[in-house]
Motif scaffolding. Structure first.
Motif, PDB file in Angstrom:
ATOM      1  N   GLN A 167       0.879  -1.263   0.070  1.00 53.34           N
ATOM      2  CA  GLN A 167       0.046  -0.067   0.269  1.00 53.34           C
ATOM      3  C   GLN A 167       0.843   1.161   0.023  1.00 53.34           C
ATOM      4  O   GLN A 167       1.676   1.550   0.977  1.00 53.34           O
ATOM      5  CB  GLN A 167      -0.917   0.005   1.193  1.00 53.34           C
ATOM      6  N   SER A 192      -2.653   3.865  -3.225  1.00 53.14           N
ATOM      7  CA  SER A 192      -2.808   2.659  -4.077  1.00 53.14           C
ATOM      8  C   SER A 192      -2.428   1.353  -3.559  1.00 53.14           C
ATOM      9  O   SER A 192      -1.532   1.511  -2.725  1.00 53.14           O
ATOM     10  CB  SER A 192      -1.866   3.164  -5.134  1.00 53.14           C
ATOM     11  N   LYS A 193      -3.076   0.311  -3.760  1.00 53.22           N
ATOM     12  CA  LYS A 193      -2.800  -0.837  -3.286  1.00 53.22           C
ATOM     13  C   LYS A 193      -2.526  -1.903  -4.556  1.00 53.22           C
ATOM     14  O   LYS A 193      -2.966  -1.710  -5.751  1.00 53.22           O
ATOM     15  CB  LYS A 193      -3.976  -1.714  -2.525  1.00 53.22           C
ATOM     16  N   ILE A 194      -1.607  -2.615  -3.887  1.00 51.53           N
ATOM     17  CA  ILE A 194      -1.300  -3.602  -5.208  1.00 51.53           C
ATOM     18  C   ILE A 194      -1.113  -4.940  -4.256  1.00 51.53           C
ATOM     19  O   ILE A 194      -0.451  -5.237  -3.440  1.00 51.53           O
ATOM     20  CB  ILE A 194       0.278  -3.392  -5.496  1.00 51.53           C
ATOM     21  N   SER A 208      -0.600  -8.881  -5.043  1.00 57.04           N
ATOM     22  CA  SER A 208      -0.145 -10.269  -6.040  1.00 57.04           C
ATOM     23  C   SER A 208       0.153 -11.288  -5.439  1.00 57.04           C
ATOM     24  O   SER A 208       0.456 -11.516  -4.328  1.00 57.04           O
ATOM     25  CB  SER A 208       1.221  -9.408  -6.457  1.00 57.04           C
ATOM     26  N   ARG A 260      -2.033 -10.077 -10.265  1.00 60.30           N
ATOM     27  CA  ARG A 260      -1.479  -8.597  -9.777  1.00 60.30           C
ATOM     28  C   ARG A 260      -2.695  -7.908 -10.017  1.00 60.30           C
ATOM     29  O   ARG A 260      -3.181  -7.660 -11.259  1.00 60.30           O
ATOM     30  CB  ARG A 260      -0.492  -8.087 -10.486  1.00 60.30           C
ATOM     31  N   SER A 307      -3.914  -3.921  -9.354  1.00 62.52           N
ATOM     32  CA  SER A 307      -3.444  -2.791  -8.768  1.00 62.52           C
ATOM     33  C   SER A 307      -4.553  -1.657  -8.578  1.00 62.52           C
ATOM     34  O   SER A 307      -5.500  -1.710  -9.430  1.00 62.52           O
ATOM     35  CB  SER A 307      -2.542  -2.152  -9.805  1.00 62.52           C
ATOM     36  N   THR A 329      -4.242   2.390 -10.531  1.00 61.47           N
ATOM     37  CA  THR A 329      -3.648   2.224 -11.575  1.00 61.47           C
ATOM     38  C   THR A 329      -4.394   1.370 -12.939  1.00 61.47           C
ATOM     39  O   THR A 329      -3.908   1.666 -14.204  1.00 61.47           O
ATOM     40  CB  THR A 329      -2.245   1.865 -11.612  1.00 61.47           C
ATOM     41  N   GLU A 384      -3.529  -1.567 -13.745  1.00 67.71           N
ATOM     42  CA  GLU A 384      -2.589  -2.363 -14.318  1.00 67.71           C
ATOM     43  C   GLU A 384      -2.632  -3.803 -13.852  1.00 67.71           C
ATOM     44  O   GLU A 384      -1.545  -4.341 -13.395  1.00 67.71           O
ATOM     45  CB  GLU A 384      -1.318  -1.919 -13.998  1.00 67.71           C
ATOM     46  N   ASP A 385      -3.944  -4.446 -13.831  1.00 60.08           N
ATOM     47  CA  ASP A 385      -4.216  -5.612 -13.448  1.00 60.08           C
ATOM     48  C   ASP A 385      -3.648  -6.784 -14.429  1.00 60.08           C
ATOM     49  O   ASP A 385      -3.524  -6.462 -15.748  1.00 60.08           O
ATOM     50  CB  ASP A 385      -5.704  -6.080 -13.414  1.00 60.08           C
ATOM     51  N   HIS A 432      11.399  -0.826 -10.008  1.00 56.73           N
ATOM     52  CA  HIS A 432       9.983  -0.874 -10.658  1.00 56.73           C
ATOM     53  C   HIS A 432       9.566   0.390 -11.080  1.00 56.73           C
ATOM     54  O   HIS A 432      10.240   1.399 -11.077  1.00 56.73           O
ATOM     55  CB  HIS A 432       9.222  -1.437  -9.155  1.00 56.73           C
TER      56      HIS A 432
END
Length: 196
Positions: free
Chosen positions: A60, A64-66, A68, A86, A88, A91, A93-94, A185
């Motif tokens: 986090q 924004s949370k990611i 994966s 993943r 996101s 963003t 960007e799944d 990244h």
């Protein structure tokens, strides 16, 4: 009766120790700009010739949370199935990647796009790097990208994983145990530090 209880206790103790010896969990703290932003939990289970690895990443950064997840299954030290996802937060960007072994080939789906790797046995994946130093290994399969990536030893337990766009992730081992990963990244440089 006492001897029966002793035998039963001994059997249970051996079973518990055996299960613990064949299951391993490594936890890493994810840091960006020296601030903790999440965790990675890498779990490996061994059962004879079968192996499974599950890696959960939870990050986090501000709003924004990611999340994966990587799930690998092996039979006789050969990858049979891998699933990487993943998600996101903002963003968008799944990413979803699946890898399945069919005879002597692998079918790979990356966000709905299919590819095939012929005449291959995938024995080492990126997930394996969380559990063993890649001595005498020059490439690993990326469950997320659906392709092989070169691994280069820099000496002293330090290895570079070279990504397709030329970026390099650096894995550092002490006595064969992964202690730190430096990742370049889109969000900048992140460091994973082993905490347990």
């Amino acid at each position: 009766m006492n001897s029966l209880l002793r035998v039963l206790f001994s059997t249970i103790t051996v079973a518990v120790l055996y299960l613990q010896a064949n299951a391993q969990t490594n936890t890493f703290e994810v840091r960006i700009a020296n601030h903790a932003v999440g965790t990675i939990e890498a779990n490996r289970k061994l059962n004879g010739g079968a192996k499974s690895i599950i890696i959960k990443t939870r990050i986090q950064i501000m709003l924004s949370k990611i999340n994966s997840d990587i799930i690998n299954e092996y039979s006789n030290n050969v990858l049979t199935n891998a699933k990487s996802s993943r998600i996101s937060g903002k963003t968008g960007e799944d990413k979803q990647t699946t890898t399945r072994r069919n005879g002597k080939e692998y079918t790979i789906m990356v966000n709905g796009e299919k590819s095939v790797i012929d005449n291959a046995e995938i024995e080492e994946c990126v997930a394996d790097l969380y559990f063993a130093e890649p001595k005498q290994i020059n490439r690993v399969f990326s469950e997320t990208l659906g392709r092989f990536l070169p691994v280069k030893s820099l000496g002293g337990g330090v290895y570079e994983l070279i990504l397709p766009e030329g970026k390099k992730n650096v894995f550092k081992y002490e006595n064969g145990t992964l202690v730190q990963v430096e990742v370049n990244h889109t969000l900048g440089k992140a460091v994973f530090v082993k905490i347990s």
